[in-house]
Design a protein around this motif. Structure first.
Motif: not given
Length: 84
Positions: A44-69
């Motif tokens: 479950s700890a490794s699953k949490r780490a995978r989920q956190a990495e996916k969320r981090r990448i998703y949030n980074k893309a959204k944040k970058s998109e918002m800054k560009t707009r």
């Protein structure tokens, strides 16, 4: 045969052989449960780490998109509405 019966009655006056003394003690299941639980925790700890990495990448893309707009809107406003 009589001698054997009398020896049995002397050795075991209650009539039965103490079978429980000859039985092996049952193993504790607690150790098996702990091993399984620790493995589940690691999974479950490794699953949490995978989920956190996916969320981090998703949030980074959204944040970058918002800054560009925001940058494009700001540039548009400065260019076409200079008095603001």
């Amino acid at each position: 045969m009589r001698i054997l019966c009398s020896l049995t009655s002397i050795a075991f006056p209650n009539g039965g052989a103490p079978i429980r003394a000859l039985e092996k003690p049952k193993p504790l299941r607690r150790s098996v449960v702990c091993e399984v639980a620790s493995k589940k925790k690691a999974d479950s700890a490794s699953k949490r780490a995978r989920q956190a990495e996916k969320r981090r990448i998703y949030n980074k893309a959204k944040k970058s998109e918002m800054k560009t707009r925001m940058r494009k809107v700001s540039c548009y406003l400065k260019h076409f509405l200079p008095d603001l």
